[in-house]
Each structure stands twice: as structure tokens, then as C-alpha cells.
Write a protein that holds these residues in place. Structure first.
Motif, mmCIF file in Angstrom:
data_model
loop_
_atom_site.group_PDB
_atom_site.id
_atom_site.type_symbol
_atom_site.label_atom_id
_atom_site.label_comp_id
_atom_site.label_asym_id
_atom_site.label_seq_id
_atom_site.Cartn_x
_atom_site.Cartn_y
_atom_site.Cartn_z
ATOM 1 N N ILE A 1 95.763 98.207 -16.519
ATOM 2 C CA ILE A 1 94.434 98.137 -17.113
ATOM 3 C C ILE A 1 94.034 99.574 -17.421
ATOM 4 C CG2 ILE A 1 92.005 97.537 -16.781
ATOM 5 C CD1 ILE A 1 92.907 95.394 -14.795
ATOM 6 N N VAL A 2 93.863 99.886 -18.696
ATOM 7 C CA VAL A 2 93.494 101.234 -19.124
ATOM 8 C C VAL A 2 92.244 101.136 -19.990
ATOM 9 C CG1 VAL A 2 94.276 103.388 -20.167
ATOM 10 C CG2 VAL A 2 95.958 101.783 -19.233
ATOM 11 N N ILE A 3 91.181 101.812 -19.595
ATOM 12 C CA ILE A 3 89.936 101.767 -20.372
ATOM 13 C C ILE A 3 89.372 103.170 -20.567
ATOM 14 C CG2 ILE A 3 89.337 99.473 -19.486
ATOM 15 C CD1 ILE A 3 87.004 101.080 -17.936
ATOM 16 N N SER A 4 88.512 103.287 -21.589
ATOM 17 C CA SER A 4 87.625 104.442 -21.718
ATOM 18 C C SER A 4 86.278 104.058 -21.128
ATOM 19 C CB SER A 4 87.451 104.839 -23.185
ATOM 20 O OG SER A 4 88.592 105.481 -23.688
ATOM 21 N N MET A 5 85.604 105.049 -20.531
ATOM 22 C CA MET A 5 84.312 104.791 -19.893
ATOM 23 C C MET A 5 83.318 105.890 -20.261
ATOM 24 S SD MET A 5 82.071 103.415 -17.805
ATOM 25 C CE MET A 5 83.008 102.080 -17.044
ATOM 26 N N CYS A 6 82.182 105.494 -20.840
ATOM 27 C CA CYS A 6 81.094 106.445 -21.063
ATOM 28 C C CYS A 6 80.153 106.375 -19.871
ATOM 29 C CB CYS A 6 80.325 106.119 -22.338
ATOM 30 S SG CYS A 6 78.879 107.184 -22.563
ATOM 31 N N PRO A 7 79.971 107.483 -19.141
ATOM 32 C CA PRO A 7 79.107 107.454 -17.959
ATOM 33 C C PRO A 7 77.626 107.487 -18.279
ATOM 34 C CG PRO A 7 80.007 109.648 -18.261
ATOM 35 C CD PRO A 7 80.656 108.778 -19.306
ATOM 36 N N GLY A 8 77.287 107.716 -19.547
ATOM 37 C CA GLY A 8 75.882 107.788 -19.927
ATOM 38 C C GLY A 8 75.357 109.216 -19.899
ATOM 39 N N SER A 9 74.123 109.369 -20.289
ATOM 40 C CA SER A 9 73.453 110.667 -20.279
ATOM 41 C C SER A 9 72.951 110.927 -18.864
ATOM 42 C CB SER A 9 72.280 110.657 -21.276
ATOM 43 O OG SER A 9 71.532 111.838 -21.190
ATOM 44 N N LEU A 10 73.710 111.723 -18.109
ATOM 45 C CA LEU A 10 73.451 111.893 -16.676
ATOM 46 C C LEU A 10 73.021 113.315 -16.341
ATOM 47 C CD1 LEU A 10 76.468 109.912 -15.159
ATOM 48 C CD2 LEU A 10 74.212 109.067 -15.830
ATOM 49 N N GLN A 11 72.198 113.411 -15.311
ATOM 50 C CA GLN A 11 71.664 114.697 -14.872
ATOM 51 C C GLN A 11 72.700 115.435 -14.020
ATOM 52 O OE1 GLN A 11 68.082 113.341 -12.975
ATOM 53 N NE2 GLN A 11 67.271 112.489 -14.877
ATOM 54 N N THR A 12 73.632 116.084 -14.719
ATOM 55 C CA THR A 12 74.684 116.880 -14.089
ATOM 56 C C THR A 12 74.647 118.271 -14.710
ATOM 57 O OG1 THR A 12 76.315 116.253 -15.762
ATOM 58 C CG2 THR A 12 76.132 114.812 -13.829
ATOM 59 N N ASP A 13 75.552 119.142 -14.269
ATOM 60 C CA ASP A 13 75.651 120.468 -14.879
ATOM 61 C C ASP A 13 75.912 120.351 -16.373
ATOM 62 O OD1 ASP A 13 75.267 121.610 -12.420
ATOM 63 O OD2 ASP A 13 77.372 122.099 -12.080
ATOM 64 N N MET A 14 76.730 119.389 -16.761
ATOM 65 C CA MET A 14 77.054 119.213 -18.168
ATOM 66 C C MET A 14 75.921 118.529 -18.927
ATOM 67 S SD MET A 14 80.352 117.307 -19.947
ATOM 68 C CE MET A 14 81.542 118.379 -19.149
ATOM 69 N N GLY B 1 72.688 118.260 -18.008
ATOM 70 C CA GLY B 1 71.414 118.968 -17.933
ATOM 71 C C GLY B 1 70.323 118.163 -17.244
ATOM 72 N N GLU B 2 69.265 118.844 -16.838
ATOM 73 C CA GLU B 2 68.170 118.205 -16.105
ATOM 74 C C GLU B 2 67.381 117.224 -16.963
ATOM 75 O OE1 GLU B 2 65.728 121.203 -14.393
ATOM 76 O OE2 GLU B 2 67.287 121.950 -13.024
#
Length: 239
Positions: A185-198, A200-201
Motif C-alpha cells: 500500500i503506497v500513498i501520498s499524504m497531505c498533512p494540511g496547513s500545520l503550525q510547524t517550523d515549515m 509557520g505560526e
């Protein structure tokens, strides 16, 4: 008692990767052995802190996805750690966004090449190096952490060009891996717009929300989901 699953997560020293390790350790109903991979474990203070209280469930290994030799050395180390077990869930999470909001006609092509090395070549090397361990497992799952910015169907606009192009390429890698190995099982996953270093707040969601959604979706995957693109809500994303 359910068999303990094995998770291998790249880029586990911060952001989505670190939170994934944290949530897997905290989940009482989903026993797991976690291999947390990052470029420099000696400087990954937050990850080491989790390891100190993990009762042996968490092992930290050095793995630089931009360095092929490092990837294969890590694969040998992980095989020794697991002692005959396989990797149920391989999470290709490590990624970079050095180009910021660059655009196609203005971006530094050197930055595009750097982005490709980490975001596309890296997951490819990791998958090739660890495929034997994945095929030895029960779940046989590879998750490539992508982004809706790499979806042409989502019409993401002109900015973030180098990053978006790399994620579009990663999505095709997902498709090709799924077609070549139908037993996985191989998928791509978008984690969403998340408050991380990448992210941003000012991003939309706390990282804990996105990661909880990723784990829920990944644990519920079925064979027919292979070769598709999900977001953290379990919804399909257009290519």
C-alpha cells in the motif's frame, strides 16, 4: 494480543515527524515500535527526550535522506535493530521548502535542484533501501508526505513553485511505486496547513490535529487505496 507494529519515520526530529513519534508513544491502544530517523540525532534534543521515557519502544537512528550512503547505512542499522521483523509503516516525512514563495520564472534553479534532492530523490532512496524490510512486514505500507501544493487539480496558483514541483514529482513516484509493487500500500499524504517550523505560526491547524488525522487515515488504509492521494482528514486529493 495484537501484534506490535513497526513504524519508521524520516525527519523525526521536528514538526510532523516529531509529533508522529509523540502520538504513537502516547497511544495505549496501538502498541508500536518506532524507528525515528533524523540527520543528526545528537542535536535532536526533543526526540532524545522522548526516547528517554519510551521504555525501549523508540530507537533513534541517523539518516540523511539527501545522502544515499547515509540512507543505506541506516537500513542496515534498522535491520539489525529489528532482528528479523519488518517495517509495517514507512513514513517518508523528511522534506524542505528553501524556495519560500518563489515562482516559476523567478526561482533559483539551484534551489529547485536542492529541493528535488531532499523531497524526491530522498524518498526514492529510502524506499529502495528499506523495501526488503517493508515487504517482510504485515502492513506493507509506504506513506510519502506530500502537499496539496503539488496537486494540479487543486489549482494551487503561482507561488511556492520549487516546492510544488517537487511534490508533484513525489506524487508520481507514489503512483509508480504502487503500480510496480501491487502487494504494497503506497500513498501520498497531505498533512494540511500545520503550525510547524515549515508551516509557520499562522498556519490553519496545530500540528497535533494534522498528525492525529494522518495516523487515523494511515491505520485504516486498504489495498484498494494504494496509488492514491489523501489529506489528513481522510479525503482524496486530486492529482
Amino acid at each position: 494480543m495484537a501484534k506490535e507494529s513497526v513504524w519508521l519515520i524520516t525527519g523525526a526530529n521536528r514538526g510532523v515527524g516529531l509529533e508522529m513519534v509523540n502520538q504513537l508513544l502516547q497511544s495505549p491502544s496501538n502498541a508500536a515500535t518506532i524507528i525515528a530517523a533524523c540527520r543528526t540525532p545528537s542535536t535532536a534534543a526533543d526526540l532524545q527526550k522522548l526516547s528517554d521515557h519510551a521504555n525501549g519502544r523508540l530507537r533513534v537512528v541517523a539518516l540523511d535522506v539527501a545522502n544515499k550512503a547515509s540512507v543505506y547505512q541506516a537500513a542496515e542499522q534498522v535491520a539489525a535493530i529489528l532482528g528479523g521483523r519488518g517495517v509495517d509503516y514507512l513514513i517518508n516525512n523528511a522534506g524542505i521548502l528553501p524556495g519560500g514563495t518563489d515562482t516559476a520564472f523567478c526561482m533559483d534553479v539551484g534551489v529547485l535542484e536542492e529541493t528535488f534532492t531532499t523531497n524526491v530523490s530522498g524518498p526514492s532512496h529510502v524506499a529502495q533501501a528499506f523495501i526488503g524490510l517493508v515487504e517482510k512486514s504485515a502492513k506493507r505500507t509506504i506513506v510519502n508526505i506530500s502537499s496539496t501544493l503539488g496537486s494540479m487539480g487543486a489549482d494551487p496558483g503561482a507561488v511556492h513553485a520549487s516546492y510544488a514541483v517537487s511534490k508533484a514529482a513525489l506524487n508520481m513516484l507514489t503512483y509508480k511505486e504502487a503500480k510496480e509493487k501491487p502487494s504494497l500500500i503506497v500513498i501520498s499524504m497531505c498533512p494540511g496547513s500545520l503550525q510547524t517550523d515549515m508551516g509557520g505560526e499562522s498556519a490553519t491547524y496545530p500540528v497535533s490535529v494534522g498528525v492525529a488525522g494522518i495516523l487515523k487515515t494511515v491505520r485504516s488504509l486498504k489495498k484498494e487505496d494504494s496509488g492514491t492521494f489523501f489529506n489528513f482528514k481522510g479525503e482524496h486529493v486530486p492529482w
